[in-house]
Each structure stands twice: as C-alpha cells, then as structure tokens.
Scaffold this active site. Structure first.
Site, PDB file in Angstrom:
ATOM      1  CD  GLU A  63      -6.037   1.473   3.571  1.00 38.45           C
ATOM      2  OE1 GLU A  63      -4.804   1.658   3.694  1.00 38.45           O
ATOM      3  OE2 GLU A  63      -6.564   1.055   2.533  1.00 38.45           O
ATOM      4  CD  GLU A  70       1.814   0.475   4.874  1.00 34.92           C
ATOM      5  OE1 GLU A  70       1.607   1.674   5.146  1.00 34.92           O
ATOM      6  OE2 GLU A  70       1.628  -0.019   3.749  1.00 34.92           O
TER       7      GLU A  70
END
Length: 119
Positions: A63, A70
């Site tokens: 994560e 991103e």
C-alpha cells in the site's frame, strides 16, 4: 549519524502523509487491529503470529509503495495518459494480490480455530 537519524524523520513524515491521505491504508490498519484482537482471543501460536505479521507487513508495504508510485506517476504525467493508467492499475493490483494473500493466510489460520472454539 545525524543523517541516519534524520532518515527516520523522513520515513515518519511519509507514514504520516499516507495515514492522512490514503483511506485504504487506514482500512488495512483497522483490519489489522481486528486481526490482532481475534488472534489474542484465540491464543495464536508463535508460528501463527509470524504468518500474520508477515502478511500484514506485506499488505502495508505494498500500500505504501502503491501510494508512492501513484504520486510519482501524477508528477511525471499530470495529464491523462494510457501508460500512466497502466502503471497505476498494476500498482493497485499489487496491493490487491497482497491483500488476497493475507486474507487467505488469515482464513487458513482462523477458520479451524473458530470452528474448534465454537464446538
């Protein structure tokens, strides 16, 4: 030595950013708290705890890496681009695979214990 100590500050800053901005990371942490409570209640063995720790670490690390990828993708490609989408999708898929693997590990550990506990 001061550079080494400063590196911890940078790491905690990154962790703080993810905690503030990433809902999925907070969901994973909540799931971990529930798993820890259930594990404590069912008196997991040391070996079982090691599997839980490894699985949880794998999910949280993926994560974190997903968030970093991103942000980097948004930096280098602020406009919509098909390859940027693929990068983000594959990064998200890594989190999905890690979470599904962790769920499978949890099921293998907890289902027999819950069945025995219910009997």
């Amino acid at each position: 030595m001061s550079r080494f100590i400063k590196s911890f500050g940078y790491a905690f800053s990154g962790l703080g950013h993810v905690l503030k901005t990433q809902f999925n990371f907070r969901v994973h942490l909540l799931a971990l708290v529930l798993v820890i409570a259930l594990g404590y209640w069912l008196k997991l063995t040391w070996a079982e705890w090691l599997w839980i720790i490894g699985a949880a670490g794998m999910v949280l690390v993926t994560e974190l890496l997903n968030t970093a990828i991103e942000v980097l993708t948004d930096l280098v490609s602020p406009e919509i681009h098909p390859k940027a989408k693929i990068i983000k999708d594959v990064s998200a898929a890594a989190v999905l695979v890690a979470a599904l693997t962790a769920a499978a590990i949890g099921l293998v550990i907890f289902i027999p214990k819950l069945l025995c506990h219910a009997a």
